[in-house]
Motif scaffolding. Structure first.
Motif, PDB file in Angstrom:
ATOM      1  N   VAL A 655       0.994  -1.018   0.000  1.00 60.60           N
ATOM      2  CA  VAL A 655      -0.068  -0.101   0.079  1.00 60.60           C
ATOM      3  C   VAL A 655       0.858   1.286   0.140  1.00 60.60           C
ATOM      4  N   ARG A 656       0.806   2.106  -1.019  1.00 65.91           N
ATOM      5  CA  ARG A 656       1.370   3.209  -1.085  1.00 65.91           C
ATOM      6  C   ARG A 656       0.852   4.322  -0.302  1.00 65.91           C
ATOM      7  N   GLN A 657       1.445   5.398   0.452  1.00 69.29           N
ATOM      8  CA  GLN A 657       0.685   6.218   1.163  1.00 69.29           C
ATOM      9  C   GLN A 657       1.666   7.820   1.321  1.00 69.29           C
ATOM     10  N   ILE A 658       1.026   8.608   1.309  1.00 66.50           N
ATOM     11  CA  ILE A 658       1.892   9.802   1.361  1.00 66.50           C
ATOM     12  C   ILE A 658       2.044  10.263   2.961  1.00 66.50           C
ATOM     13  N   ALA A 659       2.855  11.326   3.082  1.00 69.86           N
ATOM     14  CA  ALA A 659       3.254  11.561   4.509  1.00 69.86           C
ATOM     15  C   ALA A 659       2.178  11.706   5.296  1.00 69.86           C
ATOM     16  N   LEU A 660       1.851  11.212   6.432  1.00 74.60           N
ATOM     17  CA  LEU A 660       0.943  11.136   7.519  1.00 74.60           C
ATOM     18  C   LEU A 660      -0.264  10.586   6.836  1.00 74.60           C
ATOM     19  N   GLY A 661      -0.230   9.803   5.839  1.00 72.18           N
ATOM     20  CA  GLY A 661      -1.360   8.815   5.505  1.00 72.18           C
ATOM     21  C   GLY A 661      -1.506   7.756   6.404  1.00 72.18           C
ATOM     22  N   VAL A 662      -2.957   7.573   6.488  1.00 71.17           N
ATOM     23  CA  VAL A 662      -3.232   6.295   7.318  1.00 71.17           C
ATOM     24  C   VAL A 662      -3.893   5.092   6.670  1.00 71.17           C
ATOM     25  N   SER A 663      -3.678   3.998   6.781  1.00 71.93           N
ATOM     26  CA  SER A 663      -4.410   2.903   6.138  1.00 71.93           C
ATOM     27  C   SER A 663      -4.918   2.137   7.135  1.00 71.93           C
ATOM     28  N   PHE A 664      -6.340   2.035   7.033  1.00 73.42           N
ATOM     29  CA  PHE A 664      -6.828   1.021   8.277  1.00 73.42           C
ATOM     30  C   PHE A 664      -7.353  -0.336   7.626  1.00 73.42           C
ATOM     31  N   PHE A 665      -7.003  -1.226   8.350  1.00 72.77           N
ATOM     32  CA  PHE A 665      -7.452  -2.753   8.056  1.00 72.77           C
ATOM     33  C   PHE A 665      -8.041  -3.439   9.155  1.00 72.77           C
ATOM     34  N   GLY A 666      -9.166  -4.013   8.742  1.00 70.43           N
ATOM     35  CA  GLY A 666     -10.112  -4.743   9.842  1.00 70.43           C
ATOM     36  C   GLY A 666     -10.106  -6.018   9.521  1.00 70.43           C
ATOM     37  N   VAL A 667      -9.518  -6.861  10.849  1.00 69.69           N
ATOM     38  CA  VAL A 667      -9.038  -8.115  10.784  1.00 69.69           C
ATOM     39  C   VAL A 667     -10.031  -9.023  12.010  1.00 69.69           C
ATOM     40  N   THR A 668      -9.857 -10.090  11.909  1.00 73.05           N
ATOM     41  CA  THR A 668     -10.706 -11.025  12.961  1.00 73.05           C
ATOM     42  C   THR A 668      -9.886 -12.276  13.378  1.00 73.05           C
ATOM     43  N   ALA A 669      -9.858 -12.358  14.837  1.00 74.54           N
ATOM     44  CA  ALA A 669      -9.193 -13.185  15.341  1.00 74.54           C
ATOM     45  C   ALA A 669     -10.070 -14.321  15.916  1.00 74.54           C
ATOM     46  N   THR A 670     -10.255 -15.506  15.257  1.00 74.55           N
ATOM     47  CA  THR A 670     -11.257 -16.415  15.551  1.00 74.55           C
ATOM     48  C   THR A 670     -10.955 -17.030  17.052  1.00 74.55           C
ATOM     49  N   ALA A 671     -12.399 -17.675  17.697  1.00 73.81           N
ATOM     50  CA  ALA A 671     -12.136 -18.040  18.897  1.00 73.81           C
ATOM     51  C   ALA A 671     -10.983 -19.248  19.069  1.00 73.81           C
ATOM     52  N   SER A 672     -10.785 -20.194  17.849  1.00 70.56           N
ATOM     53  CA  SER A 672     -10.022 -21.369  18.061  1.00 70.56           C
ATOM     54  C   SER A 672      -8.478 -20.865  17.990  1.00 70.56           C
ATOM     55  N   GLU A 673      -8.100 -19.661  17.477  1.00 72.20           N
ATOM     56  CA  GLU A 673      -6.718 -19.397  17.078  1.00 72.20           C
ATOM     57  C   GLU A 673      -6.570 -17.994  16.988  1.00 72.20           C
ATOM     58  N   PRO A 674      -5.260 -17.689  17.329  1.00 71.64           N
ATOM     59  CA  PRO A 674      -5.028 -15.960  17.128  1.00 71.64           C
ATOM     60  C   PRO A 674      -4.570 -15.664  15.597  1.00 71.64           C
ATOM     61  N   LEU A 675      -4.420 -14.581  15.486  1.00 72.76           N
ATOM     62  CA  LEU A 675      -3.999 -14.177  14.109  1.00 72.76           C
ATOM     63  C   LEU A 675      -2.607 -13.474  14.062  1.00 72.76           C
ATOM     64  N   VAL A 676      -1.837 -13.791  13.333  1.00 74.17           N
ATOM     65  CA  VAL A 676      -0.625 -12.949  13.183  1.00 74.17           C
ATOM     66  C   VAL A 676      -0.418 -12.206  12.057  1.00 74.17           C
ATOM     67  N   LEU A 677      -0.039 -10.827  12.403  1.00 73.61           N
ATOM     68  CA  LEU A 677       0.059  -9.925  11.207  1.00 73.61           C
ATOM     69  C   LEU A 677       1.700  -9.580  11.009  1.00 73.61           C
ATOM     70  N   GLY A 678       1.803  -9.471   9.768  1.00 75.79           N
ATOM     71  CA  GLY A 678       3.416  -8.998   9.494  1.00 75.79           C
ATOM     72  C   GLY A 678       3.202  -7.747   8.766  1.00 75.79           C
ATOM     73  N   ILE A 679       4.059  -6.689   9.545  1.00 73.03           N
ATOM     74  CA  ILE A 679       4.082  -5.339   8.440  1.00 73.03           C
ATOM     75  C   ILE A 679       5.439  -5.139   8.505  1.00 73.03           C
ATOM     76  N   HIS A 680       5.926  -4.819   7.163  1.00 72.40           N
ATOM     77  CA  HIS A 680       7.328  -4.711   6.525  1.00 72.40           C
ATOM     78  C   HIS A 680       7.401  -3.227   5.822  1.00 72.40           C
TER      79      HIS A 680
END
Length: 695
Positions: A655-680
């Motif tokens: 995702v390309r963004q300019i200075a002070l831009g903000v990107s929002f992502f909605g995610v769900t962690a299920t009851a059976s397992e967590p969710l891992v996010l990698g941001i590079h």
């Protein structure tokens, strides 16, 4: 003892040594017995009782490897016995060699470097420890992600700059799902500086497997102006204001930027006046002058220069003095379409400036007349309502030209006075409709005069255009508070008594906060491609509203006294401008400011989030709900769009963004397992981010 000789020993210095067991040594009655092979094999020394008997060394033993779950960024600890001080020690986890940090006879520590292991769900890896010839292996779980467990409504900000971040979102209770929103923030302070990042989501069941539960729709940059139904004259006026703002305000901001550059090159206005007087070259000339305006009275006709982009040329405008008060002189262009029929409206504007606007600015923002002594003026702000604005700058309500603060010996078109220019009524509106639309612009332009005058009088550099406009919006906000229910500091003001009242014309107040919230809504809809720092396109005016929102949040969060804080900012008391000035004023870092502001907006945009944290002065969620109710389809009660990554776990999303831009992502962690996010981060500076659990 039949297999042993009490008088036989083997020499110690050999390359290949097979150490006999302790039991064998004891059985032989020997202190040390080594067996050598190959070239190192030596003949026994027989019959030499005086030779020293070497003391046997105990074997290396590995007792424990911990902790039970290894965590990237922490230490792996090995406990053992008989570890030689000079022993060669190696430790690997999943084949990755670890640096040794400390070593003793019973313990050594190895660092699990962050970034040495791929981001993924917690999984078992082989731990291999080798001390000399001794090798020990075990299986231990390795966690590469920072575990985040939040209750509904809570948030966490991860501000430290790292090229990569790995986060594990904890699941909800059994039988439930936990919903999170991730805000990725580019904290560069250079306008137009483009950053990019890669987001990968992995389920805990299988590292690299695509994450489920991403919600929302992708943004599309600067969105079109919402379509507002023309059901009443009041709403028609509101729509007209919203439609005219983008191009007009973008041009307005550009002019401010050009003036800032021009006046920075011109140098000090105070020095220019001192030089002009020292040479006795203060030429008042014909027409309008500081001396003439000092005694201006109702009915006088004056000539002023009107120019939006030049300091040396302009259009001469003949205008009649309609109002001459204590702090304001109001002039009407004699060529205006309704010239001579609008005196009542102009007097109302002038009177309101004297009694409301000027005291408000002086107390909270700065004094528009701070340079008046240098100008030898009459102690009043001059308001020129002229068709020059209508004809030359379509859609523009009003503007200032800071060149008017300099003597004519510096800039030939200077009026040598605190002047702002405003449009006269158009053919499409009544005098009352015009006054309703123009009053907030009077405050806005007077604020610019205050900023220019205060900084010129103090010898401080001019503010960056985005922050100059943001604080002008703050001045309008303070003006809105002068009306019943119009707001108060940290008053959590809702929709009905502020924007709702403006739209329905519940009283005589003009359109003020409508401009703030309608444009802020547009910004939030395209936040990943927009910025408070600067426009991103020819007709982008969203930075007026997003900049206002950013400054308002800072005032509510960091100021102990609103008026003192704002005046110091507008006057440039710290000498810094833009984001560095805000950092100086708040004492917080750029990541802390931008991420904190993003979280506040995010929480207000999540209707299901309990305990919402708003900007304190404004109940943002109530405004979004109110606007979506009045204008269904044009505004949303949840303006922030949560981007849907197309494929996670298979190359990620950039995702390309300019200075002070903000990107929002909605995610769900299920009851059976967590969710891992990698941001590079994929640029020289890494993004910061925040996570909020919405349910």
């Amino acid at each position: 003892m039949s297999n042993c000789s009490p008088v036989t020993t083997y020499k110690l210095p050999c390359r290949s040594v097979r150490r006999l067991s302790r039991a064998a040594l004891l059985a032989c009655g020997l202190g040390v017995l080594h067996a050598c092979s190959g070239a190192d094999a030596l003949s026994p020394e027989v019959g030499n009782p005086s030779a020293p008997t070497p003391v046997p060394s105990d074997p290396v033993r590995i007792v424990a490897v911990g902790p039970d779950t290894l965590v990237a960024g922490s230490l792996l600890v090995v406990e053992g016995e008989n570890i030689p001080a000079d022993a060669a020690v190696t430790v690997t986890v999943g084949g990755q060699a670890l640096p040794i940090r400390a070593q003793s006879a019973t313990r050594f520590e190895a660092l699990l470097p962050v970034g040495a292991f791929p981001c993924g769900a917690t999984a078992a890896h082989t731990v291999q420890v080798q001390v000399g010839a001794t090798v020990f292996e075990a299986r231990r779980p390795l966690r590469t992600a920072q575990r985040v467990a939040l209750e509904a409504g809570q948030s966490i900000s991860l501000l430290d700059a790292q090229p990569s971040r790995c986060v594990e979102l904890a699941p909800a209770a059994v039988g439930e799902n936990a919903r999170y929103v991730v805000a990725v923030v580019n904290t560069s302070t250079t306008a137009g500086n483009v950053a990019s990042f890669e987001l990968r989501g992995m389920s805990a069941a299988a590292s690299g497997a695509p994450a489920s539960g991403f919600i929302g729709g992708a943004t599309s940059g600067l969105l079109a102006t919402p379509s507002i139904p023309l059901s009443t004259p009041a709403l028609t006026a509101a729509r007209r204001v919203l439609e005219q703002m983008p191009a007009a305000e973008a041009a307005h901001g550009a002019r401010l930027g050009a003036q800032r550059s021009r006046l920075t090159q011109a140098g000090s206005a105070v020095s220019a006046w001192q030089l002009a007087r020292s040479r006795s070259s203060l030429l008042l000339g014909g027409g309008a002058s500081a001396a003439a305006q000092r005694f201006a009275m109702v009915g006088d006709t004056l000539t002023l220069m009107a120019s939006a982009s030049s300091c040396n040329t302009g259009k001469a405008v003949r205008a009649r003095v309609v109002y001459a008060g204590s702090k304001a002189v109001v002039l009407e262009d004699i060529t205006a379409m309704r010239a001579g029929t609008m005196d009542g409206q102009y007097r109302k504007i002038g009177g309101e400036f004297d009694s409301v606007v000027y005291p408000l600015l002086q107390q909270n923002i700065g004094d528009p007349l701070a340079m008046n002594a240098q100008l030898s003026g009459d102690g009043r702000v001059t308001m020129l309502f002229t068709r020059f604005v209508n004809d030359s700058l379509p859609g523009t309500a009003a503007f200032v030209n800071a060149c008017n603060f300099y003597p004519r010996s510096t800039f030939a078109a200077s009026n040598q006075d605190e002047v702002f220019y405003a449009r006269v009524p158009g053919a499409w509106e009544t005098p009352e409709e015009w006054r309703r639309a123009i009053r907030a612009s009077v405050v806005h332009e007077a604020k610019h005069l205050a900023s220019f005058a205060e900084r010129m009088s103090r010898g401080v550099q001019f503010e960056e255009p985005w922050l100059e406009e943001a604080t002008a919006r703050i001045a309008e906000e303070l003006y809105a508070r002068t009306f019943p229910g119009g707001g108060s500091w940290k008053g959590n003001t809702g929709f009905a008594s502020s924007v709702g009242c403006e739209l329905t014309q519940c009283d005589d107040r003009p359109l003020i906060m409508w401009k703030h919230f309608s444009v802020l809504h547009q910004y939030l809809r395209g936040a990943d491609t927009l910025s408070p720092l600067a426009p991103t396109g020819a007709n982008d005016n969203t930075y007026y509203a997003s900049g206002w929102s950013l400054v308002r949040w800072m005032v509510d969060t960091y100021a102990s006294n609103e008026s003192t804080w704002l005046k110091a900012l507008v006057r440039g008391d710290g000498g810094l401008v833009g984001m560095p000035g805000l950092v100086q004023r708040t004492g917080a870092s750029v990541p802390a400011l931008t991420v904190g502001w993003a979280v506040a907006n995010l929480q207000a945009s999540q209707r299901e989030t309990p305990g919402q944290v708003n900007s304190q002065s404004w109940n943002l969620a109530d405004h979004w709900t109110g606007m979506s109710t009045v204008f269904p389809g044009a505004f949303s009660s949840e303006p922030i769009r949560k981007i849907t990554p197309p494929v996670l776990g298979e190359g990620g999303i950039v995702v390309r963004q300019i200075a002070l831009g903000v990107s929002f992502f909605g995610v769900t962690a299920t009851a059976s397992e967590p969710l891992v996010l990698g941001i590079h981060g994929r640029e020289s500076y890494a993004p910061s981010f925040a996570i909020i659990r919405s349910r």
